[in-house]
Scaffold this active site. Structure first.
Site, short mmCIF file in Angstrom:
data_model
loop_
_atom_site.label_atom_id
_atom_site.label_comp_id
_atom_site.label_asym_id
_atom_site.label_seq_id
_atom_site.Cartn_x
_atom_site.Cartn_y
_atom_site.Cartn_z
N GLU A 66 53.34 33.06 31.08
CA GLU A 66 54.42 33.64 30.27
C GLU A 66 55.69 33.69 31.10
O GLU A 66 55.78 34.42 32.09
CB GLU A 66 54.03 35.04 29.80
CG GLU A 66 55.05 35.64 28.84
CD GLU A 66 54.63 37.01 28.33
OE1 GLU A 66 54.93 37.32 27.16
OE2 GLU A 66 54.02 37.77 29.11
N LYS A 81 57.29 57.61 28.30
CA LYS A 81 57.98 57.11 29.49
C LYS A 81 58.68 55.81 29.15
O LYS A 81 58.03 54.78 28.93
CB LYS A 81 57.00 56.86 30.64
CG LYS A 81 57.72 56.57 31.97
CD LYS A 81 56.85 55.83 32.97
CE LYS A 81 56.92 54.35 32.80
NZ LYS A 81 58.27 53.75 33.10
N GLU A 86 49.29 46.42 24.35
CA GLU A 86 49.97 45.25 23.78
C GLU A 86 50.61 44.55 24.96
O GLU A 86 51.53 45.08 25.58
CB GLU A 86 50.99 45.67 22.73
CG GLU A 86 51.45 44.52 21.84
CD GLU A 86 52.57 43.71 22.48
OE1 GLU A 86 52.27 42.60 23.02
OE2 GLU A 86 53.71 44.16 22.47
N CYS A 98 57.26 39.04 23.87
CA CYS A 98 55.88 38.57 24.00
C CYS A 98 55.44 37.76 22.78
O CYS A 98 54.42 37.08 22.83
CB CYS A 98 54.94 39.74 24.22
SG CYS A 98 55.18 41.12 23.10
#
Length: 455
Positions: A357, A155, A230, A264
């Site tokens: 973040e 996906k 992750e 990231c």
């Protein structure tokens, strides 16, 4: 329920495609097809499976420029980055094409017979891909999974499905059966969630936010389903006084602002030893101001736009006046989700700009006194994905690398990902490892067999 999605070019805000979104029923049908194909794909001779993966890799190489141009239009990546990303897909496929013939078991001494182990495929693997690096992250999931004998339903993110759909076409052209590798655009709450809840999906591979990753982990736990996660990062770039300051300052923008900071692994917290802090800032300012933020299709472009208006607004919310802007680069006016590279300093301890973040081209700079403080600042986050250490002292580099709680660290560079080495995070940055030799173990079960040789 939404049945289609308009894909928008982030640099122009123009619609480039309308993509149908799969329903729960279509997701179930795709999973059923993948499950039905597991035995036939597992039965393909290792050399033949390897040959198909190499043909897939060659097809990607031949289509590299087309894939890169698709990514520029869909994701706003610079053309240079997009070419690298397409090349990475081919490299990863070539790397794992060696795996089918090297999925070795072991012979373990036992009394009265022989004990041998086999690395067996899991079955159907659901791969959920984020919008920030659609091509390479897709390959990091599907290449080792296919090599190990699993079937894959992938996906892509709603915002960035175009290159994944093209990769599926290239796989079929190379001879990968259509039910063995399927790309299913859809909403995370529909397709992604069904990967988690469907009993025939034996593993979920997810890259994305920590918040969603936690939900996936909880859902997989209910079925004792394997998962690789992750997730986020809030990575430190630690610069010691003995470092090559000119090089550290010149490369800091690429470490923080590559892919407009939507990474990231971005080194979004720069920690500088106090005795050279002012000198470093003087060197950093021209490096930031000179970043070429322009049309990502221009080969000279060094940074493109953010992925969406919503992401631009989110990033802007962190530059709210609470923390001073030390200096900024430039960004185009007019259409597009542009945001200028921004350096925040001085930064109050514990402020959200150094703990959350941001996922955009915003970096903070903080001073430290010694190794102990540098390590403490670097570890003062729930994340632990990546980071950099700048020093000429190899002993210091080793000490600090052992002290920083992060899965991927570079000394005197900003490298995080090599397809032949393991990649993954500590703490809330994730579970498991992708890439390198470690990934195959995540897509196989160890079967133990004892053969009694006693008469």
């Amino acid at each position: 329920m939404t049945t289609s999605f308009q894909v928008v070019n982030p640099a122009t805000e123009q619609v480039v495609a309308t993509v149908p979104l799969a329903s729960v029923e279509q997701t179930d049908a795709a999973i059923a097809r993948a499950h039905a194909a597991t035995e036939s794909w597992r039965a393909v001779a290792p050399a033949d499976r390897a040959r198909l993966l190499r043909r897939f890799a060659d097809a990607v190489t031949d289509d590299r420029e087309h894939l890169a141009e698709l990514e520029v239009r869909n994701s706003g990546h610079t053309i240079g980055n997009a070419r690298w990303e397409a090349g990475n897909v081919a490299d990863v496929l070539h790397y794992y094409s060696a795996a089918p013939e090297r999925l070795f078991g072991r012979q373990i001494p036992v009394p009265g017979g022989v004990n041998i182990t086999f690395a067996e495929p899991l079955g159907v693997v659901g791969v959920i891909v984020p919008w920030n690096f659609p091509m390479p992250i897709a390959a990091w999931g599907f290449a080792p999974a296919l090599a190990a004998g699993n079937t894959v339903v992938l996906k892509p993110a709603e915002l960035t499905p175009l290159t994944a759909l093209r990769l599926a076409e290239l796989a079929y052209q190379a001879g990968i059966p259509t039910d063995v590798f399927q790309v299913l655009p859809g909403q995370g709450s529909v397709v992604g969630n069904r990967f988690v809840t469907h009993p025939l999906v034996r593993k979920v591979v997810f890259t994305g936010s920590t918040e969603v990753g936690k939900l996936i982990a909880a859902g997989c736990a209910a079925q004792v389903k394997r998962h690789t996660l992750e997730m986020g990062g809030k990575n430190a770039n630690i610069v010691f006084a003995d470092a090559d300051l000119a090089k550290a300052a010149a490369t800091a923008p690429s470490g923080a602002f590559d892919n407009a900071g939507q990474d990231c692994c971005a080194r979004s917290r720069i920690l500088v030893q106090r005795s050279v802090f002012d000198r470093f800032m003087a060197l950093l300012e021209p490096a930031v101001r000179n970043i070429k933020v322009t049309d990502p299709a221009d080969p000279a472009s060094e940074m493109g736009p953010l992925i969406s208006a919503a992401q631009r607004d989110r990033v802007a919310s962190y530059v709210d006046g609470e923390v001073p802007v030390a200096f900024r680069g430039t960004a185009p006016d007019g259409p597009g989700f542009w945001f200028a590279p921004t350096v925040l300093a001085p930064v109050p301890a514990g402020h959200r700009v150094v703990t959350e973040e941001i996922f955009g081209p915003v970096v903070t700079v903080q001073p430290f006194t010694d190794e102990a403080e540098a390590i403490a600042l670097a570890n003062d986050t729930e994340y632990g994905l990546s980071g950099s250490i700048w020093t000429r002292d190899i002993g210091r580099a080793l000490r600090v690398a052992r002290g920083v709680q992060s899965g991927n660290l570079s000394v005197n560079s900003h490298s995080s990902v090599r397809y032949w080495t393991p990649f993954g995070g500590f703490k809330q940055s994730g579970l498991g490892r992708e890439l390198g030799p470690d990934a195959l173990a995540a897509f196989t079960e160890t079967k133990n067999r004892i053969i009694d040789s006693v008469d």
